[in-house]
Write a protein that holds these residues in place. Structure first.
Motif, PDB file in Angstrom:
ATOM      1  N   GLU A 251       0.847  -1.192   0.000  1.00 56.94           N
ATOM      2  CA  GLU A 251       0.000   0.000   0.000  1.00 56.94           C
ATOM      3  C   GLU A 251       0.881   1.241   0.000  1.00 56.94           C
ATOM      4  O   GLU A 251       1.831   1.344   0.781  1.00 56.94           O
ATOM      5  CB  GLU A 251      -0.921   0.006   1.224  1.00 56.94           C
ATOM      6  CG  GLU A 251      -1.997  -1.065   1.177  1.00 56.94           C
ATOM      7  CD  GLU A 251      -3.082  -0.856   2.232  1.00 56.94           C
ATOM      8  OE1 GLU A 251      -3.667   0.245   2.262  1.00 56.94           O
ATOM      9  OE2 GLU A 251      -3.335  -1.796   2.998  1.00 56.94           O
ATOM     10  N   VAL A 252       0.562   2.178  -0.878  1.00 58.14           N
ATOM     11  CA  VAL A 252       1.316   3.423  -0.971  1.00 58.14           C
ATOM     12  C   VAL A 252       0.335   4.591  -0.964  1.00 58.14           C
ATOM     13  O   VAL A 252      -0.802   4.470  -1.438  1.00 58.14           O
ATOM     14  CB  VAL A 252       2.195   3.478  -2.240  1.00 58.14           C
ATOM     15  CG1 VAL A 252       3.298   2.439  -2.190  1.00 58.14           C
ATOM     16  CG2 VAL A 252       1.345   3.271  -3.496  1.00 58.14           C
ATOM     17  N   SER A 253       0.774   5.705  -0.431  1.00 61.44           N
ATOM     18  CA  SER A 253      -0.088   6.886  -0.402  1.00 61.44           C
ATOM     19  C   SER A 253       0.679   8.159  -0.743  1.00 61.44           C
ATOM     20  O   SER A 253       0.121   9.090  -1.306  1.00 61.44           O
ATOM     21  CB  SER A 253      -0.738   7.035   0.980  1.00 61.44           C
ATOM     22  OG  SER A 253       0.253   7.130   1.992  1.00 61.44           O
ATOM     23  N   LYS A 254       1.978   8.190  -0.417  1.00 62.17           N
ATOM     24  CA  LYS A 254       2.777   9.372  -0.695  1.00 62.17           C
ATOM     25  C   LYS A 254       3.200   9.401  -2.161  1.00 62.17           C
ATOM     26  O   LYS A 254       3.484   8.369  -2.756  1.00 62.17           O
ATOM     27  CB  LYS A 254       4.017   9.388   0.199  1.00 62.17           C
ATOM     28  CG  LYS A 254       3.704   9.517   1.680  1.00 62.17           C
ATOM     29  CD  LYS A 254       4.994   9.530   2.507  1.00 62.17           C
ATOM     30  CE  LYS A 254       4.689   9.655   3.986  1.00 62.17           C
ATOM     31  NZ  LYS A 254       5.935   9.637   4.795  1.00 62.17           N
ATOM     32  N   LEU A 255       3.252  10.607  -2.705  1.00 67.11           N
ATOM     33  CA  LEU A 255       3.604  10.768  -4.116  1.00 67.11           C
ATOM     34  C   LEU A 255       4.981  10.174  -4.403  1.00 67.11           C
ATOM     35  O   LEU A 255       5.192   9.556  -5.448  1.00 67.11           O
ATOM     36  CB  LEU A 255       3.570  12.254  -4.478  1.00 67.11           C
ATOM     37  CG  LEU A 255       3.405  12.587  -5.969  1.00 67.11           C
ATOM     38  CD1 LEU A 255       2.084  12.056  -6.496  1.00 67.11           C
ATOM     39  CD2 LEU A 255       3.494  14.093  -6.173  1.00 67.11           C
ATOM     40  N   GLU A 256       5.921  10.347  -3.478  1.00 68.57           N
ATOM     41  CA  GLU A 256       7.271   9.821  -3.673  1.00 68.57           C
ATOM     42  C   GLU A 256       7.272   8.296  -3.761  1.00 68.57           C
ATOM     43  O   GLU A 256       8.028   7.702  -4.537  1.00 68.57           O
ATOM     44  CB  GLU A 256       8.176  10.261  -2.519  1.00 68.57           C
ATOM     45  CG  GLU A 256       8.412  11.760  -2.432  1.00 68.57           C
ATOM     46  CD  GLU A 256       7.268  12.497  -1.773  1.00 68.57           C
ATOM     47  OE1 GLU A 256       7.310  13.745  -1.772  1.00 68.57           O
ATOM     48  OE2 GLU A 256       6.332  11.841  -1.266  1.00 68.57           O
ATOM     49  N   ASP A 257       6.419   7.646  -2.976  1.00 70.05           N
ATOM     50  CA  ASP A 257       6.343   6.184  -2.995  1.00 70.05           C
ATOM     51  C   ASP A 257       5.683   5.683  -4.274  1.00 70.05           C
ATOM     52  O   ASP A 257       6.039   4.624  -4.788  1.00 70.05           O
ATOM     53  CB  ASP A 257       5.572   5.680  -1.773  1.00 70.05           C
ATOM     54  CG  ASP A 257       6.307   5.963  -0.467  1.00 70.05           C
ATOM     55  OD1 ASP A 257       7.547   6.074  -0.509  1.00 70.05           O
ATOM     56  OD2 ASP A 257       5.636   6.081   0.573  1.00 70.05           O
ATOM     57  N   ILE A 258       4.718   6.445  -4.777  1.00 70.79           N
ATOM     58  CA  ILE A 258       4.064   6.073  -6.035  1.00 70.79           C
ATOM     59  C   ILE A 258       5.053   6.226  -7.193  1.00 70.79           C
ATOM     60  O   ILE A 258       5.130   5.370  -8.076  1.00 70.79           O
ATOM     61  CB  ILE A 258       2.809   6.943  -6.253  1.00 70.79           C
ATOM     62  CG1 ILE A 258       1.786   6.662  -5.136  1.00 70.79           C
ATOM     63  CG2 ILE A 258       2.199   6.678  -7.626  1.00 70.79           C
ATOM     64  CD1 ILE A 258       0.676   7.677  -5.056  1.00 70.79           C
TER      65      ILE A 258
ATOM     66  N   PRO B  45      -0.747  -0.126 -19.661  1.00 67.71           N
ATOM     67  CA  PRO B  45      -2.079   0.199 -19.123  1.00 67.71           C
ATOM     68  C   PRO B  45      -2.104   0.289 -17.610  1.00 67.71           C
ATOM     69  O   PRO B  45      -2.756   1.172 -17.038  1.00 67.71           O
ATOM     70  CB  PRO B  45      -2.950  -0.966 -19.628  1.00 67.71           C
ATOM     71  CG  PRO B  45      -2.243  -1.459 -20.854  1.00 67.71           C
ATOM     72  CD  PRO B  45      -0.792  -1.325 -20.520  1.00 67.71           C
ATOM     73  N   ALA B  46      -1.407  -0.627 -16.926  1.00 73.29           N
ATOM     74  CA  ALA B  46      -1.385  -0.595 -15.458  1.00 73.29           C
ATOM     75  C   ALA B  46      -0.702   0.674 -14.948  1.00 73.29           C
ATOM     76  O   ALA B  46      -1.116   1.251 -13.927  1.00 73.29           O
ATOM     77  CB  ALA B  46      -0.679  -1.831 -14.907  1.00 73.29           C
ATOM     78  N   ILE B  47       0.333   1.122 -15.643  1.00 77.87           N
ATOM     79  CA  ILE B  47       0.992   2.370 -15.268  1.00 77.87           C
ATOM     80  C   ILE B  47       0.013   3.538 -15.397  1.00 77.87           C
ATOM     81  O   ILE B  47      -0.020   4.441 -14.561  1.00 77.87           O
ATOM     82  CB  ILE B  47       2.249   2.610 -16.130  1.00 77.87           C
ATOM     83  CG1 ILE B  47       3.354   1.616 -15.738  1.00 77.87           C
ATOM     84  CG2 ILE B  47       2.749   4.047 -15.976  1.00 77.87           C
ATOM     85  CD1 ILE B  47       4.565   1.663 -16.655  1.00 77.87           C
ATOM     86  N   GLY B  48      -0.812   3.517 -16.444  1.00 80.94           N
ATOM     87  CA  GLY B  48      -1.826   4.554 -16.617  1.00 80.94           C
ATOM     88  C   GLY B  48      -2.821   4.582 -15.472  1.00 80.94           C
ATOM     89  O   GLY B  48      -3.178   5.646 -14.959  1.00 80.94           O
ATOM     90  N   VAL B  49      -3.279   3.401 -15.061  1.00 79.12           N
ATOM     91  CA  VAL B  49      -4.209   3.314 -13.929  1.00 79.12           C
ATOM     92  C   VAL B  49      -3.544   3.831 -12.654  1.00 79.12           C
ATOM     93  O   VAL B  49      -4.137   4.613 -11.898  1.00 79.12           O
ATOM     94  CB  VAL B  49      -4.694   1.862 -13.738  1.00 79.12           C
ATOM     95  CG1 VAL B  49      -5.504   1.734 -12.446  1.00 79.12           C
ATOM     96  CG2 VAL B  49      -5.533   1.416 -14.932  1.00 79.12           C
ATOM     97  N   ALA B  50      -2.307   3.400 -12.414  1.00 76.25           N
ATOM     98  CA  ALA B  50      -1.580   3.835 -11.225  1.00 76.25           C
ATOM     99  C   ALA B  50      -1.353   5.344 -11.242  1.00 76.25           C
ATOM    100  O   ALA B  50      -1.426   6.004 -10.199  1.00 76.25           O
ATOM    101  CB  ALA B  50      -0.249   3.092 -11.122  1.00 76.25           C
ATOM    102  N   ALA B  51      -1.089   5.891 -12.415  1.00 80.59           N
ATOM    103  CA  ALA B  51      -0.869   7.335 -12.525  1.00 80.59           C
ATOM    104  C   ALA B  51      -2.142   8.106 -12.192  1.00 80.59           C
ATOM    105  O   ALA B  51      -2.092   9.154 -11.529  1.00 80.59           O
ATOM    106  CB  ALA B  51      -0.387   7.690 -13.927  1.00 80.59           C
ATOM    107  N   GLY B  52      -3.288   7.586 -12.644  1.00 77.66           N
ATOM    108  CA  GLY B  52      -4.560   8.246 -12.350  1.00 77.66           C
ATOM    109  C   GLY B  52      -4.829   8.313 -10.862  1.00 77.66           C
ATOM    110  O   GLY B  52      -5.110   9.394 -10.298  1.00 77.66           O
ATOM    111  N   PHE B  53      -4.736   7.175 -10.191  1.00 79.37           N
ATOM    112  CA  PHE B  53      -4.940   7.155  -8.745  1.00 79.37           C
ATOM    113  C   PHE B  53      -3.812   7.909  -8.025  1.00 79.37           C
ATOM    114  O   PHE B  53      -4.038   8.562  -7.005  1.00 79.37           O
ATOM    115  CB  PHE B  53      -5.003   5.716  -8.236  1.00 79.37           C
ATOM    116  CG  PHE B  53      -6.280   5.003  -8.599  1.00 79.37           C
ATOM    117  CD1 PHE B  53      -7.517   5.603  -8.389  1.00 79.37           C
ATOM    118  CD2 PHE B  53      -6.255   3.728  -9.145  1.00 79.37           C
ATOM    119  CE1 PHE B  53      -8.701   4.953  -8.720  1.00 79.37           C
ATOM    120  CE2 PHE B  53      -7.427   3.068  -9.472  1.00 79.37           C
ATOM    121  CZ  PHE B  53      -8.660   3.679  -9.257  1.00 79.37           C
ATOM    122  N   GLY B  54      -2.607   7.811  -8.573  1.00 79.17           N
ATOM    123  CA  GLY B  54      -1.464   8.456  -7.939  1.00 79.17           C
ATOM    124  C   GLY B  54      -1.586   9.966  -7.901  1.00 79.17           C
ATOM    125  O   GLY B  54      -1.291  10.598  -6.875  1.00 79.17           O
TER     126      GLY B  54
END
Length: 348
Positions: free
Chosen positions: A32-39, A52-61
């Motif tokens: 689990e990550v929440s900080k921008l640096e960890d994302i 595609p997964a990077i795109g999803v992670a970027a959206g939530f990030g």
């Protein structure tokens, strides 16, 4: 089939849950990550990977990066957003989905500029969730179009990993394999090891085996042999960026597989969402190729395999010339040559 979603939001805790793909196939662990640096670190270090997964992670990030903003004026909030956006965008340069998702969230932000900041934040979360949902729908559509080109009992070759753990659904290149498995097609899949980070043997073989699909791992330099022996009827690969002329960037080694396929008269299919097609990039020569740490080559197996005094060259991707590509399979259909003309029609 049980779908593993490699990047999703835990709203109750305001964190993003990621499948740490650096630990596979030995350990299946979610972090689990929440900080921008960890994302940023999770994307850079390939804990989450696959365009595609990077795109999803970027959206939530990007949502997580600004949700705690104390700004009460739109301009102040927008400036904070842009700092976070530029920071996340610096994590990996080649996969266009990263920039596509961030640009999409920014567009939604601008459209909602007249609303209160807290309402805007909810809109950003809504847009991120929509990216995830559309990615799942995209995977299913690509899988169906891809399967329409295949027949039962075929031998299939894939390079790197473009499966469920690289997306949020069936995957792109592996999607037709999953769908075919459900329909009893009995494919025989060969997975290139994919040096230096072994995404084929660590990830593709792991997830296909988990699904009960017949999979055989080969070293990258064995691709020519299995083609010559008649074991391969079609080749399916993913993509991180497709240029307007049909040139496709994918994991390093893909272009060599495509050239071999041309020699052995085997169809070579590139599978990916329309979000991976970059009409602003004219040809593959214009695609920036990520250069990675030399340690991935000389210490990729946990022990030194080359003298550290020598030079190393470690591009993460290469570009397959469009002349080697039989078709590009998207969620909107199968695109065949001439790619410059037919890709343009796709976006009309």
């Amino acid at each position: 089939m049980n779908i593993i979603v490699p990047a999703r939001l835990n709203e109750a805790k305001d964190t993003m849950i990621l499948l740490d793909q650096t630990l596979l196939p030995v350990e299946k662990k979610f972090i689990e990550v929440s900080k921008l640096e960890d994302i940023w670190e999770a994307i850079k270090k390939l804990r989450v990977r696959g365009a595609p997964a990077i795109g999803v992670a970027a959206g939530f990030g990007i949502y997580l990066g600004v949700k705690d903003s104390k700004a009460d004026r739109f301009q102040d909030f927008y400036e904070e957003f842009m700092v976070a956006k530029e920071y996340l965008a610096s994590s990996r340069p080649t996969a266009v989905n990263l920039f596509w998702a961030l640009d999409r969230i920014e567009s939604r932000l601008i459209r909602e500029k007249e609303k209160r900041i807290e309402e805007i934040k909810k809109c950003l979360l809504e847009e991120s969730e929509e990216i995830l949902r559309q990615d799942q729908d995209m995977c299913r559509a690509i899988s169906e179009y891809g399967l329409s080109l295949l027949k039962p009992e075929m031998g299939l070759l894939t390079h790197c990993n473009a499966g469920g753990i690289a997306t949020s659904g069936y995957g792109t290149a592996l999607g037709p394999m999953y769908l075919g498995h459900e329909k009893g097609y009995n494919f025989k899949v060969y997975a290139d090891e994919t040096r230096p980070l072994l995404q084929g043997s660590r990830l593709t073989a792991w997830e296909l085996n988990e699904a009960g699909i017949d999979v055989t791992v080969i070293c990258d330099n064995m691709a020519s042999v299995v083609m010559k022996e008649g074991r391969i009827d079609a080749i399916l690969v993913g993509c991180d960026r497709v240029a307007a002329n049909g040139d496709a960037a994918n994991k390093i080694g893909t272009s060599g597989v495509a050239i071999l396929a041309k020699e052995y008269n085997i169809p070579f299919y590139v599978l990916g969402p329309t979000s991976t097609i970059d009409m602003n990039t004219k040809t593959g020569d214009d695609i920036e190729i990520e250069q990675r740490d030399s340690k991935e080559i000389y210490n990729g197996f946990g022990r030194q395999t080359a003298p550290t005094e020598v030079k190393f060259y470690n591009p993460a991707f290469d570009v397959t010339d469009h002349k080697y590509i039989t078709a590009i399979i998207t969620e909107k259909g199968i695109i065949k040559p001439p790619f410059t003309e037919n890709l343009a029609k796709l976006f009309e």
